[in-house]
Design an enzyme around this catalytic site. Structure first.
Site, PDB file in Angstrom:
ATOM      1  CG  ASP A  23       8.024  -0.037  -2.651  1.00 42.39           C
ATOM      2  OD1 ASP A  23       9.210   0.356  -3.075  1.00 42.39           O
ATOM      3  OD2 ASP A  23       7.223  -0.991  -3.199  1.00 42.39           O
ATOM      4  CD  GLU A  71       4.192  -0.426  -6.589  1.00 40.87           C
ATOM      5  OE1 GLU A  71       4.521  -0.972  -5.543  1.00 40.87           O
ATOM      6  OE2 GLU A  71       3.216  -0.635  -7.592  1.00 40.87           O
ATOM      7  CE  LYS A 128       9.635  -2.314  -5.370  1.00 38.44           C
ATOM      8  NZ  LYS A 128       8.239  -2.112  -5.655  1.00 38.44           N
ATOM      9  CE  LYS A 131       1.919  -4.367  -7.178  1.00 36.87           C
ATOM     10  NZ  LYS A 131       1.475  -2.919  -6.975  1.00 36.87           N
ATOM     11  CB  VAL A 156       5.197  -1.089   3.287  1.00 37.14           C
ATOM     12  CG1 VAL A 156       5.411  -0.674   4.991  1.00 37.14           C
ATOM     13  CG2 VAL A 156       5.645   0.190   2.308  1.00 37.14           C
ATOM     14  CB  CYS A 161       6.605  -4.079  -2.873  1.00 37.47           C
ATOM     15  SG  CYS A 161       5.458  -3.542  -4.125  1.00 37.47           S
ATOM     16  CD  GLN A 201       7.502 -25.827   2.209  1.00 33.55           C
ATOM     17  OE1 GLN A 201       7.898 -27.002   1.264  1.00 33.55           O
ATOM     18  NE2 GLN A 201       7.001 -24.725   1.739  1.00 33.55           N
TER      19      GLN A 201
END
Ligand code: C5J
Length: 223
Positions: A23, A71, A128, A131, A156, A161, A201
């Protein structure tokens, strides 16, 4: 190829890796677009453009696959849920006429990718409506056809997104790497948190590295 990424090294084969640029369209980066209608200071986002340009140039020179997303909604807004259009109190809503054409509508000037990162022939360009880059797009099929297993992300906004796309990719079995200085948010604290949570993690969503690390890796591979 290998990058000393965070939280540990990221190995990838360029032939099976796509650079996914999320985007980088005028709507989010220039005044008068969707980002500003939501009350954001869009100047923050423009700062990453030189680093994105450098990586895109090196990636192209190395012969890597490039995917650009925007987007974007179709002109009749049939792919824009009312919940998305009606939410909040923006100065202009999706589909309204703004200084760069209709907000977040495909084909309008505000919806174009910024000239510095404009797609070239052979690159994938996807509109798209959500998001995430995988929602209601052919991205997964296209990547499978190209036998892509690894995705390097830029674009961005980090916690909206970009993070959504990286999580969607993770659930589909891709190994994702986010270039930290090639992504930005209107809220620096949200960017910092998103970067941390993606690589926490043991790379629960994916890896992070810098554009300098990626450029050095690509340069070394060129011999
Ligand atoms: C937003 C995006 N922030 N590209 N879109 O609405 O992150």
């Amino acid at each position: 190829m290998q990058i000393q990424a965070n939280p540990f090294h990221y190995d990838f084969d360029l032939a099976r890796t796509a650079l996914v640029i999320i985007d980088m369209q005028r709507d989010f980066i220039e005044p008068g677009g969707f980002g500003e209608t939501l009350g954001n200071d869009v100047s923050l986002l423009a700062a990453i453009v030189p680093a994105c340009q450098a990586v895109l140039g090196a990636w192209r020179a190395a012969g890597g696959l490039v995917v650009h997303t925007r987007e974007a909604h179709c002109a009749d807004l049939s792919d824009c849920p009312p919940a998305k259009r009606n939410r909040g109190n923006p100065s202009l809503r999706i589909g309204d006429a703004g200084p760069m054409g209709r907000i977040l509508v495909a084909g309008e000037s505000g919806n174009q990718i910024i000239p510095q990162l404009a797609p070239v022939a052979g690159e994938i360009v996807l509109d798209k409506p959500g998001k995430g880059a995988f929602y209601a797009t052919p991205l997964h099929n296209l990547l499978q056809q190209a036998e892509v297993t690894h995705l390097v992300f830029m674009g961005v906004t980090t916690e909206v997104c970009v993070q959504t796309s990286m999580r969607e990719a993770n659930d589909r079995g891709y190994d994702g790497l986010l270039l930290e200085d090639c992504t930005e948010s209107y809220f620096p604290q949200f960017k910092a948190a998103a970067v941390e949570m993606m690589r926490a993690q043991g790379a629960i969503v994916g890896w992070t590295a810098t554009s300098a690390q990626m450029l050095a890796t690509l340069a070394a591979s060129q011999g």
